[in-house]
Design a protein around this motif. Structure first.
Motif: not given
Lengths: 248, 325
Positions: A199-221
């Motif tokens: 839920q800590n998007v700031r930290q997740c974005v900072r350290i992740a190499d690849h991101l999945y954004v989900l919305e209502l159980g589906r791939n959003k981007v």
């Protein structure tokens, strides 16, 4: 399938109580030696995706793959044999048992191999010296942060090649949270692939190499974090969905 | 700060185990001497026989409820089946009583395996189903041909009564039960049982085979009451469904175990000693009000010492956990 993909959810749907669909045809791939972040608003199905990756939930459609082989329906303990470990969101310690007994239980699948168990303990104690100091104390007597270290130590004691982390800093003091993120950031350098739900998007974005954004159980981007930073439209979308603006 | 290497950790554990089991052996020796002297010095044989029986029953129940988190309200089923196994094998097959006791335990294990699918349930659902299964066991035995179970008159073992020998056998059964539970409390299996009890999903993630671990605990919990049933049948020389499947047996087992404190080895032992002694005291002074006063004492105990005697002491003195199994 690219060679560097170690785990995969392929068109997976998961339902609770038979008909409440939490994941709908979700696909995601975990790349070796990278940190894959999964973010999204509450109820997006992030934790459900992680549980499905680890065999705790069985999909009603689609498949879970490890190294390209379908492992759908395998129980979690079979994932340990394949070098996968998980630290769940909620505390999963056995509070009455000592720190060392908690670590020993993590070695259950090879419990008769005394040398391997001792090596696993040593690995956990080296990563988190505080655990060695407190090894005889009941796990429940430790602070929230120390308990989180024990959970991480328990997962890493198994020498996994992939570790799945669900909200690793939930309800942890900010200073300790930073320490934990730095530790996670260093895991790929040790040859450990990370899947991080946060839920800590700031930290997740900072350290992740690849991101999945989900919305209502589906791939959003999804995409490389660097691409998110360079795409104004994507950054706006992320800001809208998870209330956090990625720096350009 | 002293650092612990793998070898020093192993040595630490082995030393702790040695101290633990030496203390247990010492206590066991005292218990053996005490109970062994009862028949020799003309002590109250019946009181001490039932004291040992309740210690064994409460300790067995503790494996199911304290270690595994299951509350089998139909625990008496194992006891009753054990009692009838011994009685039928002695009376109808002509086997020596001592030879029937392991078979009584085996009957308990078979029954536990038959009941094993109920381990999928938890909490009150498991408790109710186990109560129903015990009632079914009783009905099945009641409705078996009189030539086998003796019908409503039950079975009398006749000339096989040997109160003193059966007393010593009960002592051995109690010591084996306590030894088993002491081992369980220190073993990987015991720790896995506690882990599964506290958080089955987390235990599953550790790679613990939950179904197998639960079944192993269930089998240990079922074996000892079945043997107790066999020994008691020998001691009293008579078995009938009314007494062998009496729900009061489960009730007393639960009360004694809870009174001492579930989840520890000593809890059910202390609980059984305290409550059997209290029961005897009330029985002597107020025979007509026995159950009423005992029930009141139980209510007070649960109200003021919800963790049981040993559980409460350990809460006050957490450091004692190292010495109190």
């Amino acid at each position: 399938m690219p060679d560097d993909i170690v785990m995969e959810l392929r068109q997976v749907s998961v339902a609770y109580h038979g008909d409440i669909r939490i994941l709908q045809e979700l696909s995601l791939a975990v790349r070796a030696g990278k940190i894959t972040g999964i973010i999204g608003p509450n109820g997006a199905g992030k934790s459900t995706a992680l549980k499905t990756l680890y065999g705790l939930l069985r999909p009603i459609e689609g498949d879970v793959l490890i190294d390209g082989a379908v492992v759908t329906g395998l129980p979690p303990w079979r994932f340990i044999d394949r070098g996968i470990a998980m630290v769940p969101q909620n505390r999963s310690l056995f509070n009455e048992l000592s720190v060392e007994d908690n670590l020993r239980l993590a070695c259950w699948s090879f419990r008769r191999d005394r040398a391997r168990v001792e090596a696993a303990l040593e690995r956990a104690y080296t990563q988190f010296p505080i655990l060695k100091e407190r090894r005889k104390q009941p796990a429940g007597a430790m602070s929230g942060g120390q308990q989180r270290f024990l959970e991480l130590g328990r997962a890493l004691a198994l020498k996994p090649r992939v570790v799945l982390l669900d909200e690793p800093t939930a309800m942890i003091a900010p200073r300790l949270s930073t320490e934990i993120y730095e530790f996670i950031h260093g895991l790929p350098a040790q040859g450990i692939t990370v899947v991080l739900v946060d839920q800590n998007v700031r930290q997740c974005v900072r350290i992740a190499d690849h991101l999945y954004v989900l919305e209502l159980g589906r791939n959003k981007v999804d995409g490389a974090t660097a691409d998110f930073a360079q795409d104004e439209q994507l950054r706006n979308l992320i800001a809208e969905w998870v209330d956090y603006r990625i720096d350009a | 700060m002293a650092t612990a290497t793998p070898s020093s950790r192993t040595a630490d554990r082995e030393r702790a185990d040695r101290i633990y089991f030496t203390l247990a052996a010492l206590l066991g020796g005292i218990v053996i001497v005490y109970f062994a002297c009862v028949p020799l010095l003309g002590g109250n044989l019946a009181f001490h026989f039932y004291l040992m029986l309740w210690i064994t029953m409460a300790s067995g129940f503790n494996v199911s409820s304290g270690f595994s988190g299951y509350m089998p309200f139909g625990y008496v089923a194992f006891y009753g089946v054990g009692a009838f196994t011994t009685a039928i094998l002695v009376k109808k097959v002509g086997m020596p009583v001592l030879a029937t006791l392991p078979l009584a335990g085996l009957a308990g294990l078979i029954l536990a395996l038959l009941f094993a699918p109920t381990l999928r349930l938890s909490g009150i659902y498991f408790a109710i189903v186990s109560l129903a299964l015990a009632a079914i066991c009783r009905l099945v035995i009641t409705n078996m041909p009189e030539t086998i179970t003796g019908g409503s008159f039950g079975l009398q073992l006749g000339s096989h009564a040997e109160p003193v020998l059966s007393f010593y056998v009960m002592m051995v059964v109690m010591l084996v039960a306590l030894g088993t539970i002491l081992w369980l409390s220190r073993s990987r299996l015991g720790k896995a049982l506690r882990a599964v009890r506290d958080d089955a999903e987390a235990a599953d993630m550790m790679g613990i085979n939950i179904a197998r671990v639960r079944l192993q605990g269930w089998l240990i919990a079922a074996f000892f009451p079945a043997v107790c049933g066999g020994v008691e049948a020998w001691y009293t020389n008579v078995v009938d469904t009314e007494t062998a499947f009496n729900t009061l047996i489960t009730a007393k087992t639960v009360i004694y175990a809870v009174a001492g404190g579930l989840g520890t080895v000593t809890g059910p032992v202390v609980g059984a000693i305290a409550m059997v002694w209290l029961d005897e005291l009330i029985w002597r002074r107020f025979p007509l009000l026995n159950l009423l006063i005992l029930g009141l004492a139980t209510v007070l105990l649960v109200l003021f010492l919800p963790r049981g005697i040993v559980g409460t002491v350990l809460r006050w003195r957490p450091g004692w956990r190292r010495f109190v199994p």
